[in-house]
Design a protein around this motif. Sequence first.
Motif, PDB file in Angstrom:
ATOM      1  N   GLY A 209       0.827  -1.195   0.000  1.00  0.00           N
ATOM      2  CA  GLY A 209       0.000   0.000   0.000  1.00  0.00           C
ATOM      3  C   GLY A 209       0.860   1.243   0.000  1.00  0.00           C
ATOM      4  N   ARG A 210       0.219   2.400  -0.123  1.00  0.00           N
ATOM      5  CA  ARG A 210       0.957   3.658  -0.196  1.00  0.00           C
ATOM      6  C   ARG A 210       0.253   4.715   0.641  1.00  0.00           C
ATOM      7  NH1 ARG A 210       0.796   4.406  -5.346  1.00  0.00           N
ATOM      8  NH2 ARG A 210       2.793   3.424  -5.797  1.00  0.00           N
ATOM      9  N   LEU A 211       1.049   5.481   1.403  1.00  0.00           N
ATOM     10  CA  LEU A 211       0.547   6.577   2.223  1.00  0.00           C
ATOM     11  C   LEU A 211       0.553   7.865   1.402  1.00  0.00           C
ATOM     12  CD1 LEU A 211      -0.363   7.270   5.166  1.00  0.00           C
ATOM     13  CD2 LEU A 211       2.017   7.909   5.608  1.00  0.00           C
ATOM     14  N   SER A 212      -0.516   8.626   1.487  1.00  0.00           N
ATOM     15  CA  SER A 212      -0.583   9.892   0.759  1.00  0.00           C
ATOM     16  C   SER A 212       0.444  10.879   1.313  1.00  0.00           C
ATOM     17  CB  SER A 212      -1.987  10.489   0.873  1.00  0.00           C
ATOM     18  OG  SER A 212      -2.282  10.808   2.223  1.00  0.00           O
ATOM     19  N   PRO A 213       0.888  11.834   0.484  1.00  0.00           N
ATOM     20  CA  PRO A 213       1.905  12.791   0.937  1.00  0.00           C
ATOM     21  C   PRO A 213       1.527  13.552   2.205  1.00  0.00           C
ATOM     22  CG  PRO A 213       1.642  12.915  -1.438  1.00  0.00           C
ATOM     23  CD  PRO A 213       0.565  12.008  -0.952  1.00  0.00           C
ATOM     24  N   ASP A 214       0.222  13.818   2.398  1.00  0.00           N
ATOM     25  CA  ASP A 214      -0.177  14.560   3.594  1.00  0.00           C
ATOM     26  C   ASP A 214      -0.421  13.657   4.801  1.00  0.00           C
ATOM     27  OD1 ASP A 214      -2.558  13.327   2.990  1.00  0.00           O
ATOM     28  OD2 ASP A 214      -3.700  15.177   2.667  1.00  0.00           O
ATOM     29  N   GLY A 215      -0.238  12.341   4.597  1.00  0.00           N
ATOM     30  CA  GLY A 215      -0.341  11.404   5.703  1.00  0.00           C
ATOM     31  C   GLY A 215      -1.749  11.095   6.169  1.00  0.00           C
ATOM     32  N   THR A 216      -2.767  11.543   5.427  1.00  0.00           N
ATOM     33  CA  THR A 216      -4.139  11.344   5.885  1.00  0.00           C
ATOM     34  C   THR A 216      -4.812  10.105   5.305  1.00  0.00           C
ATOM     35  OG1 THR A 216      -5.027  12.733   4.112  1.00  0.00           O
ATOM     36  CG2 THR A 216      -4.467  13.820   6.205  1.00  0.00           C
ATOM     37  N   THR A 217      -4.196   9.495   4.277  1.00  0.00           N
ATOM     38  CA  THR A 217      -4.826   8.341   3.617  1.00  0.00           C
ATOM     39  C   THR A 217      -3.778   7.303   3.254  1.00  0.00           C
ATOM     40  OG1 THR A 217      -6.501   9.798   2.659  1.00  0.00           O
ATOM     41  CG2 THR A 217      -6.326   7.604   1.729  1.00  0.00           C
ATOM     42  N   TRP A 218      -4.111   6.041   3.491  1.00  0.00           N
ATOM     43  CA  TRP A 218      -3.307   4.906   3.037  1.00  0.00           C
ATOM     44  C   TRP A 218      -4.207   4.050   2.173  1.00  0.00           C
ATOM     45  CZ3 TRP A 218      -3.674  -0.405   3.202  1.00  0.00           C
ATOM     46  CH2 TRP A 218      -2.503  -1.141   2.967  1.00  0.00           C
ATOM     47  N   GLN A 219      -3.666   3.554   1.028  1.00  0.00           N
ATOM     48  CA  GLN A 219      -4.484   2.762   0.116  1.00  0.00           C
ATOM     49  C   GLN A 219      -3.650   1.656  -0.520  1.00  0.00           C
ATOM     50  OE1 GLN A 219      -6.446   4.540  -3.595  1.00  0.00           O
ATOM     51  NE2 GLN A 219      -8.140   4.490  -2.123  1.00  0.00           N
ATOM     52  N   THR A 220      -4.286   0.503  -0.742  1.00  0.00           N
ATOM     53  CA  THR A 220      -3.582  -0.626  -1.350  1.00  0.00           C
ATOM     54  C   THR A 220      -3.150  -0.289  -2.770  1.00  0.00           C
ATOM     55  OG1 THR A 220      -5.767  -1.531  -1.900  1.00  0.00           O
ATOM     56  CG2 THR A 220      -4.630  -2.467   0.016  1.00  0.00           C
ATOM     57  N   THR A 221      -2.018  -0.862  -3.171  1.00  0.00           N
ATOM     58  CA  THR A 221      -1.496  -0.672  -4.529  1.00  0.00           C
ATOM     59  C   THR A 221      -1.454  -1.987  -5.304  1.00  0.00           C
ATOM     60  OG1 THR A 221       0.759  -0.889  -3.655  1.00  0.00           O
ATOM     61  CG2 THR A 221      -0.123   1.343  -3.907  1.00  0.00           C
TER      62      THR A 221
END
Length: 388
Positions: free
Chosen positions: A83-95
């Motif tokens: 998964g990957r964390l968004s640059p602002d740290g508010t969202t993580w999502q599977t890749t």
Amino acid sequence: MSLAVLMVTSCTSGEAATEPKNDTSEQTSSAKPAPPKKPVKLTITPGDKAADVVPGGPVTIAAIDGKVTQATLVNDDGEPVAGRLSPDGTTWQTTEPLGFGRTYTATATGQGTDGKPATVTSVFSTATPRVKADVAMNPLDGQTVGVGQPLAFYFDVNIENKAAVEQAIQISATPHTEGAFYWFDDSEVHWRPKEYWAAGTKITINAAIYGKDFGNGVFGNDSRLANITVGDAIVATADGATHQMTVTVNGEVARTIPISMGKPAHETPVGTYVVMSEHSNYTMDSSTYGVPVDSSAGYRTTVAVASRMSNSGIFYHSAPWSVGDQGHRNVSHGCINMTTENARWLQDISQKGDVITVQNSGGPVLEPWDGLSVWQVPWDEWKAGGKR
């Protein structure tokens, strides 16, 4: 003297009236208050105990009033999912996609604006398909095609939720090209532009069908990706009245070819064909469309050059035996006859997806389902979607 004293006194009293006041209470009220500190709110989608989750969708961890500091997702064998964390740290999502019929555990830790940590967990299971649907495509990755080429998709199982398929298959083109899907039956759908492709168009097909729910227990299996290039605009018109084929390249007449089309009782169907495939030393066999080779109308002949125009057996091909008829009369079994030199020239400059329109042949109207004859369907009817 008394007047001068009055004037000074007047001036002095005015300055005193305009001196600023040291009002600290007014200054304090204009400052913005600091935002309140809040605990982080963490959510995981899919939620805890969710069942029959579609594997093709992402798993998302989101933080409100804070940030995600750690996120993990593992399957029932303990294997991690990337998964990957968004640059602002508010969202993580599977890749990467999930598997069919598996149980997953997602764990998220975050920190609120109050500086305090929080953790949340979700355990969910993915759907188990009744049937996995695979798709074949035409054209394929890396191919160069003609301006009439439709994008054809053939599923190995009937599709109930056709809208889900259309949403899963993403078509992009440079320059932008308007187009739409059309279903010929429950397993075959084509996408074509409103008008012929512009020469040089770059097309990307992203058939991201994996894990998508197509209804009735059918889920997409392997996704497909293809990058396609549109070549020169090769457009030909074959006229049964003049017995000539006019070939244009990018709008300019390149050659006029004497031809012979279908004789009486074998008239070439009228309409706009799309070249399907190109062949050398090809055996023309009447039994492939139901006429026995040993019958009076049967044949089996090898020709040097042949390009297929329909599934029903219409080709343009070299026909040295009918050179005397070419340009004068129609003597073929439905194909477009021309000299070997002309057939080789046309095949050399063209590719599958080129357009050939047949007119004045006296034949029946070409069926749009016969080969890639999609231009037989008017645009208003095409964009309605066919047999959805």
